[in-house]
Design a protein around this motif. Sequence first.
Motif, PDB file in Angstrom:
ATOM      1  N   UNK A   1       0.821  -1.219   0.000  1.00 22.67           N
ATOM      2  CA  UNK A   1       0.000   0.000   0.000  1.00 22.67           C
ATOM      3  C   UNK A   1       0.853   1.265   0.000  1.00 22.67           C
ATOM      4  N   UNK A   2       2.060   1.203   0.557  1.00 22.99           N
ATOM      5  CA  UNK A   2       2.938   2.376   0.594  1.00 22.99           C
ATOM      6  C   UNK A   2       3.467   2.742  -0.796  1.00 22.99           C
ATOM      7  N   UNK A   3       3.387   1.790  -1.748  1.00 23.41           N
ATOM      8  CA  UNK A   3       3.878   2.058  -3.112  1.00 23.41           C
ATOM      9  C   UNK A   3       2.767   1.931  -4.142  1.00 23.41           C
ATOM     10  N   UNK A   4       1.544   2.183  -3.770  1.00 21.88           N
ATOM     11  CA  UNK A   4       0.456   2.210  -4.735  1.00 21.88           C
ATOM     12  C   UNK A   4      -0.459   1.011  -4.711  1.00 21.88           C
ATOM     13  N   UNK A   5      -0.147  -0.008  -3.922  1.00 16.40           N
ATOM     14  CA  UNK A   5      -1.026  -1.183  -3.834  1.00 16.40           C
ATOM     15  C   UNK A   5      -0.455  -2.377  -4.572  1.00 16.40           C
ATOM     16  N   UNK A   6      -1.260  -2.945  -5.463  1.00 20.36           N
ATOM     17  CA  UNK A   6      -0.882  -4.174  -6.167  1.00 20.36           C
ATOM     18  C   UNK A   6       0.364  -3.942  -7.014  1.00 20.36           C
ATOM     19  N   UNK A   7       1.293  -4.898  -6.958  1.00 16.94           N
ATOM     20  CA  UNK A   7       2.452  -4.908  -7.850  1.00 16.94           C
ATOM     21  C   UNK A   7       2.560  -6.297  -8.451  1.00 16.94           C
ATOM     22  N   UNK A   8       3.292  -6.401  -9.543  1.00 20.01           N
ATOM     23  CA  UNK A   8       3.380  -7.659 -10.290  1.00 20.01           C
ATOM     24  C   UNK A   8       4.833  -8.026 -10.552  1.00 20.01           C
ATOM     25  N   UNK A   9       5.160  -9.306 -10.365  1.00 25.14           N
ATOM     26  CA  UNK A   9       6.396  -9.893 -10.887  1.00 25.14           C
ATOM     27  C   UNK A   9       6.007 -10.721 -12.099  1.00 25.14           C
ATOM     28  N   UNK A  10       6.697 -10.507 -13.196  1.00 25.51           N
ATOM     29  CA  UNK A  10       6.433 -11.219 -14.440  1.00 25.51           C
ATOM     30  C   UNK A  10       7.653 -12.058 -14.792  1.00 25.51           C
ATOM     31  N   UNK A  11       7.413 -13.270 -15.274  1.00 25.62           N
ATOM     32  CA  UNK A  11       8.505 -14.122 -15.729  1.00 25.62           C
ATOM     33  C   UNK A  11       8.252 -14.610 -17.131  1.00 25.62           C
ATOM     34  N   UNK A  12       9.332 -14.698 -17.902  1.00 24.91           N
ATOM     35  CA  UNK A  12       9.259 -15.267 -19.247  1.00 24.91           C
ATOM     36  C   UNK A  12      10.519 -16.092 -19.454  1.00 24.91           C
ATOM     37  N   UNK A  13      10.532 -16.978 -20.447  1.00 26.29           N
ATOM     38  CA  UNK A  13      11.753 -17.736 -20.699  1.00 26.29           C
ATOM     39  C   UNK A  13      12.947 -16.781 -20.811  1.00 26.29           C
ATOM     40  N   UNK A  14      14.061 -17.148 -20.193  1.00 27.78           N
ATOM     41  CA  UNK A  14      15.216 -16.255 -20.107  1.00 27.78           C
ATOM     42  C   UNK A  14      15.674 -15.773 -21.476  1.00 27.78           C
ATOM     43  N   UNK A  15      15.581 -16.606 -22.500  1.00 26.15           N
ATOM     44  CA  UNK A  15      16.057 -16.193 -23.819  1.00 26.15           C
ATOM     45  C   UNK A  15      15.121 -15.199 -24.503  1.00 26.15           C
ATOM     46  N   UNK A  16      13.975 -14.894 -23.897  1.00 26.01           N
ATOM     47  CA  UNK A  16      13.033 -13.928 -24.468  1.00 26.01           C
ATOM     48  C   UNK A  16      12.888 -12.647 -23.646  1.00 26.01           C
ATOM     49  N   UNK A  17      13.638 -12.524 -22.562  1.00 22.37           N
ATOM     50  CA  UNK A  17      13.442 -11.370 -21.677  1.00 22.37           C
ATOM     51  C   UNK A  17      13.783 -10.053 -22.384  1.00 22.37           C
ATOM     52  N   UNK A  18      14.806 -10.032 -23.227  1.00 19.03           N
ATOM     53  CA  UNK A  18      15.133  -8.794 -23.942  1.00 19.03           C
ATOM     54  C   UNK A  18      14.022  -8.412 -24.916  1.00 19.03           C
ATOM     55  N   UNK A  19      13.465  -9.395 -25.615  1.00 23.96           N
ATOM     56  CA  UNK A  19      12.345  -9.122 -26.522  1.00 23.96           C
ATOM     57  C   UNK A  19      11.120  -8.640 -25.746  1.00 23.96           C
ATOM     58  N   UNK A  20      10.844  -9.290 -24.622  1.00 16.97           N
ATOM     59  CA  UNK A  20       9.688  -8.905 -23.808  1.00 16.97           C
ATOM     60  C   UNK A  20       9.816  -7.469 -23.331  1.00 16.97           C
ATOM     61  N   UNK A  21      10.990  -7.097 -22.852  1.00 18.11           N
ATOM     62  CA  UNK A  21      11.156  -5.728 -22.362  1.00 18.11           C
ATOM     63  C   UNK A  21      11.127  -4.719 -23.512  1.00 18.11           C
ATOM     64  N   UNK A  22      11.563  -5.105 -24.696  1.00 23.56           N
ATOM     65  CA  UNK A  22      11.458  -4.214 -25.854  1.00 23.56           C
ATOM     66  C   UNK A  22       9.983  -3.971 -26.200  1.00 23.56           C
ATOM     67  N   UNK A  23       9.178  -5.012 -26.133  1.00 24.62           N
ATOM     68  CA  UNK A  23       7.727  -4.865 -26.394  1.00 24.62           C
ATOM     69  C   UNK A  23       7.108  -3.947 -25.343  1.00 24.62           C
ATOM     70  N   UNK A  24       7.470  -4.147 -24.099  1.00 24.64           N
ATOM     71  CA  UNK A  24       6.946  -3.314 -23.012  1.00 24.64           C
ATOM     72  C   UNK A  24       7.352  -1.860 -23.217  1.00 24.64           C
TER      73      UNK A  24
END
Length: 144
Positions: free
Chosen positions: A115-138
């Motif tokens: 609640x001190x940082x806005x409430x709900x937060x999310x951890x997202x996981x994807x296959x390690x070899x796709x993390x750079x692509x995922x963050x580029x899309x984001x």
Amino acid sequence: MVSVSVETPQQTEERLRRVIALAEIVVHDGIWCFEESPADRPPALTGDTLAVVRDSESWSRLVPLAQEHRDVEQFGIFSFHFPPELDNSGFVGWLATHLKTELGTGVFVICGSNRARGGIYDYWGCPIDLVDEATAIINALRTS
């Protein structure tokens, strides 16, 4: 407290594009995995534990990959914290759909609350070899 919007699909798309643009995103260094233990033996909570969940048979702890982790799936992790009073309802399904469409694979999401940082937060996981692509899309969604 944030009220959940009633809106058209176009309004939802516009709102969630604002949400992702305003969210704090962190890409966590390293390779991550789930470490399992029996339900009757809860795992130790250490400073590098990002999340712990369980079902009726086992605990699952999200931790950095270590030598003792053999034959486990390897993930890249990124997380979102949202500004207070921002309606982020539908965000997980919306972003997961974008990532599935673009990457051809699914993601996992573990949510918590601070609640001190806005409430709900999310951890997202994807296959390690796709993390750079995922963050580029984001990042593309954040600036569009």
